[in-house]
Design a protein around this motif. Sequence first.
Motif, short mmCIF file in Angstrom:
data_model
loop_
_atom_site.label_atom_id
_atom_site.label_comp_id
_atom_site.label_asym_id
_atom_site.label_seq_id
_atom_site.Cartn_x
_atom_site.Cartn_y
_atom_site.Cartn_z
N UNK A 1 64.59 27.08 -11.73
CA UNK A 1 63.69 26.30 -10.86
C UNK A 1 62.66 25.55 -11.72
N UNK A 2 62.27 24.40 -11.23
CA UNK A 2 61.37 23.53 -11.98
C UNK A 2 59.94 23.64 -11.47
N UNK A 3 59.00 23.71 -12.40
CA UNK A 3 57.58 23.53 -12.11
C UNK A 3 57.20 22.20 -12.73
N UNK A 4 56.84 21.25 -11.87
CA UNK A 4 56.55 19.89 -12.33
C UNK A 4 55.12 19.77 -12.86
N UNK A 5 54.98 19.11 -13.99
CA UNK A 5 53.69 18.62 -14.47
C UNK A 5 53.68 17.15 -14.11
N UNK A 6 53.04 16.82 -13.02
CA UNK A 6 53.11 15.46 -12.51
C UNK A 6 51.78 14.75 -12.66
N UNK A 7 51.87 13.46 -12.98
CA UNK A 7 50.66 12.64 -13.03
C UNK A 7 51.05 11.18 -13.06
N UNK A 8 50.12 10.33 -12.70
CA UNK A 8 50.27 8.91 -12.96
C UNK A 8 50.18 8.72 -14.47
N UNK A 9 50.85 7.71 -15.03
CA UNK A 9 50.80 7.52 -16.49
C UNK A 9 49.37 7.46 -17.03
N UNK A 10 49.20 8.00 -18.22
CA UNK A 10 47.93 7.99 -18.96
C UNK A 10 46.84 8.78 -18.25
N UNK A 11 47.23 9.92 -17.72
CA UNK A 11 46.26 10.77 -17.01
C UNK A 11 46.12 12.17 -17.62
#
Length: 281
Positions: A1-11
Motif C-alpha cells: 500500500x502507498x502512503x503519498x507525499x503529495x504537494x504542489x511543485x516547489x513546496x
Amino acid sequence: MIVWLSSYPKSGNTWLRALLTSYYFSKDGKFDFSLLKNIDQFPSFDYFKDYKQLFSKPTDTCKLWLREQEKINKDKKIKFFKTHNALCKINGHSFTNKQNTLGVIYIIRDPRNVISSIAHHYQIDLNEAYEFMNTKNKAIIQKKGESYVGFVALFSYLFHHKSWVENTLYPTLVIKYEDLLYETFNTFKNVINFFNKITHSSNSFDKEKAKLAVSSTKFEKLRKLEEEQGFKESIISKKNRKNIKFFNLGKENQYTKLLSLDLVNKMNKQYKEILVKYNYE
C-alpha cells in the motif's frame, strides 16, 4: 500500500523525502542523495517508458495509473511515494483508489513563496509563474520520441490543494512547509507518528535518529551536497545547458523581498482562503 507525499511543485516535498529516507533507510540517520531512490515519484517517465504502444495524447498514460500502482503493491509492502499529481480523474481514470492507497501526507506552502520557486525552477518570469499556478488544466508533460510517456495532472494550485486536503477517502495529515522550516523536529515527529498510526506500527518514535535526520538534511547541507555532487532532479538551463540550482534560496525566499506590491495584492486576493486557513495572513 502507498502512503503519498503529495504537494504542489516547489513546496518542500523533496525535503520531506530526505528526512524520511534518512530516518527509515539509513543506519545512522545521516542523509545522502542516494537514499532518495527509496521514495520514488509517481507518475513518472520510468513507469511508462517500456510500453510498446504509442501514447499519442498526453493523457493516454492516465488509464494505466491504477495498473502501475497494482504492480507497485504486488509485494503487499507499505511504501512512500512522492507525487505532484492532483487527486483527480482524467477521462474517467482515477489517480488512485482504496486498494492502492493507505494514507496521505500533504505539504502546503505559502503560495506567495511558491511562485518565486516556480519561476526559478521552470525558468519563467513571475507573471508566467502566476499563470502557471492558476491554469485550470495545468500539467507537466514528457515525451519519448513521439510518445507521451510522462504526464502529471497538476491543475491549479487551489484545485490541487483542495483535491487532497478535502478528500474523505484516505487518512490525511497536512503539514506546513513553514513549520517544517522553523519547527523541523516537532513537525517531523508528527509525520512519523501519523505514519505509525495509519500502519498500526508498534515501533516507537526514535528521537535520536530523528535528530540526526533533521541535522543532516538542513537546507545549507543539502545545498552544499548539490554543489559538490550535483542533483539529478535539477533542471537543465535553456540558456547555458547548466543545471539550475534545486536548493536555491531556503529561508531567503521571502515574498516581501521578491514580489512587487501589485503581485502581492493580486495573490492576497486570489489565495485569501488559503492564507487565512493556514494563518499566513
